[in-house]
Design a protein around this motif. Structure first.
Motif, PDB file in Angstrom:
ATOM      1  N   THR A 152     -15.839   6.153  -1.189  1.00 14.89           N
ATOM      2  CA  THR A 152     -15.036   4.920  -1.454  1.00 14.89           C
ATOM      3  C   THR A 152     -13.212   5.093  -1.424  1.00 14.89           C
ATOM      4  N   GLY A 206      -3.365   2.410  -3.925  1.00 18.37           N
ATOM      5  CA  GLY A 206      -3.873   3.057  -3.565  1.00 18.37           C
ATOM      6  C   GLY A 206      -4.092   4.210  -4.012  1.00 18.37           C
ATOM      7  N   ASN A 257      -9.368   2.565  -0.911  1.00 20.68           N
ATOM      8  CA  ASN A 257      -8.618   2.254  -1.026  1.00 20.68           C
ATOM      9  C   ASN A 257      -7.045   2.484  -0.568  1.00 20.68           C
ATOM     10  N   PRO A 258      -6.435   2.720   0.279  1.00 22.39           N
ATOM     11  CA  PRO A 258      -7.400   1.798   1.109  1.00 22.39           C
ATOM     12  C   PRO A 258      -8.162   2.563   1.841  1.00 22.39           C
ATOM     13  N   THR A 259      -8.933   2.265   2.891  1.00 30.71           N
ATOM     14  CA  THR A 259      -9.099   2.531   3.517  1.00 30.71           C
ATOM     15  C   THR A 259      -9.457   3.335   4.103  1.00 30.71           C
ATOM     16  N   TRP A 316       0.766  -0.668  -0.131  1.00 22.74           N
ATOM     17  CA  TRP A 316       0.246   0.248  -0.012  1.00 22.74           C
ATOM     18  C   TRP A 316       1.258   1.165  -0.172  1.00 22.74           C
TER      19      TRP A 316
END
Length: 862
Positions: free
Chosen positions: A770, A743, A772-774, A657
């Motif tokens: 939305t 990411g 990515n990552p959270t 990430w």
């Protein structure tokens, strides 16, 4: 109607066609075991299985004995049988006896009829013996008033119906069954589950011989032996001292032994000392620095540092719940005398200048506090102690009473007496006499002749023994043409030794001039002594040269030593090596390329080769030269091995990430060992070096840790990586490994460009995230008249705006809520924001100053 009439026969035909595959049949009954054997009184299950394509309506069994058939169903004597039913077709028979033996067949019925098992099951029932009863202890003692358990074990293949005991007291039999006769709860046990008998509060009447009995349906068994129970009457402890008297030396320790025997718990132990009628009691707490013991676990009394006050008559006492018992008396005497001082021999003789020890021993039953000596010379007495002239004397102490005299002289002659003192007084020895003598030195050569090779060294060994200090040593050589004197100062490059400390003579670089007959002389204050003669001869030969092994192998870049040993009876003047490659011979000396070679000298004849490579592969020979000539070794072969490092990256692809850390694993196998590790990255087809000095970005890429760790990864780190390692042979590299960095910042959306809400009503502004990552946080902002304000959620006005619920809920809307709203979300990559949405607040009969909202129409405000 005609159509219906025609199809009915077709349907009937179909049903009749399918019917045969479901035709009813009688049940299939199977007995899975054909023979059973069981002990009388036990239970047994005769296994039966039933298979039927229609419901089974009944199950039964038949037993045949001598042609006589008996039917058994689920209703037949439920205390005797179970099973024989449609749910449990197997038959269980309880408490079997000989009447149950026979041949059994299983039957099952359904609507089609009755099926029976093809096989039968035979049951045999064996009759068992009465129980086996065992007692383990034939004799048990118990103290009156205590409880005791008489052990009993019972083995029976039938259920026990009762257990009881009988006591035989001088022929009078008493039956004991606690469930029937148990006055005052005197007994417990004696049951089928616990056959042992426990007797509470034992009394004399409980003594006797006990027998255990067990009863089953087969009969009654009794124990193989009887247990004889003896009830001991309660009594005071029996106390005994081990001996009638003890003696101890003043200052020592003594233990007065006491043993206590009691059939009840001992609660106290103490001693009494009687000195002329005055009695002193000594317990475990009495002066613990002086006494130990006098306890129930250690009744003996230990007395430390005995003195006259401890002398007396002692008695040991012990108490239990009945009373106190006492021992007979024991007498302690305390003794002590002045030290006994003994001389080992009546006279000693010492050689002038030597050391002599006058040996004495001191025996004392008290600590010796002082030791000293006296010397008497013609009536004049001198006292010698441990502190008297320590350069002259040693010993004369309590630890070492013997007297050592250093450098004996005539002034030490005299008569000596040893004295030793303890707390009682001072003892003295008998006298011993010391005499001091001396003679000229005794001089000896070790052997009558010596031989040495030309140019070598030789030592003519001479030993000197003298009871006086030796003041001079010298040698004489006679070679037929005259006598030459050799001293310690004679040509020190040629000779050494010939001193009082080293009387032997060493001759260096021997030649023919050294041939002759040698004599050793030594002088002390008495005179000069001389040895017998020894003869020296001088010979010589070429060196003997040897290599240690026929071949050597070395890894490329390493160091190897070709070991060579040289033996020569003459001085070796030159050592060198020859290397033979094919027909080409080259010579290697101590001065040949010192960066490549070392050794090849007279002191270090072995050849060391540094940084070995294929050019060093050859056949080698060692040579050594002395004044006689040159000797050479056999040959030794050198081979050189090694490869560039093998470098492997553990995985073909790594993923990380953005913002995280990743380690690209690299392993290096190298022979010779690798000296450097580094990494490169492929960028647009070109290799770029990775510098690991930036410790905030990279770590690893070292010889000990070749893997590469990348911190805080970003998109610029994505690409192919190669690991490299160098050794003395060359450079090895891994295949490429691709690093995928993934990411992005969150994508934030508000689905509507504007919202309208009535005054004092609630509205929810929908926000979707939305990421990515959270994402880790959500934030809302409102802009009014160009001024942007962060909205704090969690109050009564606003709610939502969280990671799990990013939408914003506005309660009790008012004109202050009019404006443009933006939703933002943040993850480790960064922050993403939505497009702005506009909130309009409307309501009836509102009067709103237009100057308050210059960018909005009056209708928008309403």
């Amino acid at each position: 109607m005609m159509c219906t009439t025609k199809m009915l026969p077709l349907m009937m035909l179909t049903v009749m066609f399918l019917q045969p595959s479901y035709a009813q049949a009688v049940p299939t009954v199977t007995i899975t075991q054909t023979f059973y054997s069981v002990n009388s009184g036990s239970s047994v299950t005769l296994a039966c299985t039933v298979s039927s394509n229609t419901a089974v309506t009944s199950v039964s069994w038949q037993r045949t004995v001598n042609g006589q058939i008996t039917t058994i169903t689920s209703n037949t004597n439920n205390n005797k049988y179970s099973g024989s039913s449609t749910s449990v077709p197997s038959l269980t028979i309880f408490n079997t006896d000989s009447g149950d033996a026979g041949t059994y067949r299983c039957f099952a019925s359904n609507s089609a009829g009755t099926g029976q098992s093809a096989q039968t099951a035979s049951l045999s029932v064996t009759t068992n013996n009465s129980p086996t009863v065992t007692i383990l202890n034939d004799v048990i003692n118990v103290v009156q008033g205590n409880s005791v358990t008489l052990d009993c074990t019972v083995s029976s293949n039938l259920a026990l119906t009762s257990v009881y005991w009988q006591r035989n007291t001088n022929g009078a039999i008493t039956t004991i069954n606690p469930t029937i006769n148990n006055p005052n709860n005197k007994y417990s046990g004696s049951t089928t589950s616990n056959p042992a008998l426990t007797i509470f509060n034992a009394d004399i009447v409980d003594a006797g011989d006990y027998t255990c009995f067990a009863v089953s349906s087969a009969g009654t068994g009794q124990s193989n032996i009887v247990t004889r129970l003896t009830v001991l009457a309660q009594s005071v402890p029996t106390v005994a001292v081990q001996q009638a008297s003890y003696s101890v030396s003043t200052g020592n320790t003594v233990t007065l032994s006491c043993t206590v025997t009691s059939n009840l718990a001992v609660t106290d132990v103490y001693w009494q000392r009687n000195i002329g009628g005055a009695i002193t009691q000594i317990r475990s707490t009495t002066n613990t620095n002086k006494y130990s013991g006098s306890t129930t676990s250690t009744p003996s009394l230990t007395i430390f540092n005995g003195d006259q006050s401890d002398a007396g008559v002692y008695t040991c006492f012990a108490t239990n719940s009945v009373g106190t018992g006492q021992s007979s008396t024991t007498t302690l005497s305390v003794t002590g005398t002045v030290p006994t001082v003994q001389i080992q021999q009546p006279s000693y003789s010492a050689i002038t200048g030597n050391i002599v020890t006058l040996v004495y021993s001191v025996t004392s039953n008290l600590a010796v506090t002082n030791v000293y000596w006296q010397r008497n010379v013609g009536g004049t007495i001198a006292t010698i102690s441990a502190t008297t002239n320590t350069n002259k004397y040693g010993g004369s102490s309590a630890a070492t009473p013997s007297l050592t005299i250093f450098n004996a002289a005539q002034s030490d002659v005299g008569t000596y007496t040893c004295f030793a003192t303890n707390s009682v007084g001072t003892g003295q020895s008998t006298t011993t006499t010391l005499s001091v003598t001396g003679t000229v030195p005794t001089v000896q050569v070790q052997q009558p002749s010596y031989a040495v090779n030309t140019g070598s060294s030789v030592t003519l060994v001479c030993t000197v023994t003298s009871n006086l200090a030796v003041t001079n040593v010298n040698w004489q050589r006679n070679n037929g043409g005259g006598t030459t004197q050799i001293t310690s100062s004679t040509n020190t490059n040629k000779y050494s030794g010939s001193t009082t400390g080293t009387p032997s003579l060493t001759i260096f670089n021997a030649d023919q001039n050294d041939v002759g007959t040698y004599t050793c002389f030594a002088t002390n204050s008495v005179g000069t002594g001389q040895s017998t003669t020894t003869t020296l001869s001088v010979t010589g030969s070429v060196p003997t040269v040897q290599v240690q092994q026929p071949s050597y192998s070395v890894t490329t870049g390493n160091t190897v030593t070709l070991v060579c040993t040289v033996s020569s009876n003459l001085t070796v003047t030159v050592v060198y090596w020859q290397r033979n490659v094919g027909s080409s011979i080259s010579q290697i000396r101590s001065t040949t390329n010192t960066n490549k070679y070392s050794g090849s000298t007279t002191s270090t004849p072995s050849l060391t080769i540094f940084n070995a490579d294929q050019n060093d592969v050859a056949t080698y020979t060692c040579f050594a030269t002395n004044s006689v000539g040159t000797g050479q070794s056999t040959t030794t072969q050198l081979s050189v091995t090694g490869n560039v490092p093998s470098v492997l990256i553990e995985k073909a692809q790594y993923s990380v990430w953005i913002g995280n850390t990743v380690t690209l694993g690299c392993t290096v196998t190298a022979n010779p060992s690798h000296t450097t590790v580094y990494w490169k990255r492929v960028i647009n087809g070109a290799l770029t070096d990775i510098t690991v000095t930036n410790n905030n970005k990279y770590s690893g890429s070292t010889v000990s840790s070749p893997s590469l760790t990348i911190f805080n990864a970003d998109n610029s780190d994505e690409g192919n990586y190669i690991c490299y390692a160098d050794n003395s042979v060359g450079t090895g590299q891994s295949s490429q490994s691709f690093l995928d960095v993934f990411g992005s910042i969150p994508v934030v959306q508000i689905p509507q460009s504007s919202y309208t809400v009535n005054l004092a009503q609630t509205i929810t502004i929908t926000c979707t995230v939305t990421a990515n990552p959270t994402h880790t946080s959500v934030q809302w902002q409102r802009t009014q008249n160009g001024v942007t304000t962060n909205i704090g959620v969690g109050s009564g006005k606003y709610s939502g705006g969280t990671v799990n619920s990013p939408s914003l809920r506005i309660n009790n809307a008012d004109l202050n809520d009019i404006g443009q709203y933006v939703c933002s979300a943040t993850n480790i990559v960064g922050t993403g924001s939505s497009a702005a949405t506009t909130i309009n607040v409307v309501g009836a009969f509102l009067t709103v100053p237009l100057h308050r909202y210059p960018t909005q129409s009056f209708q928008e405000v309403l």
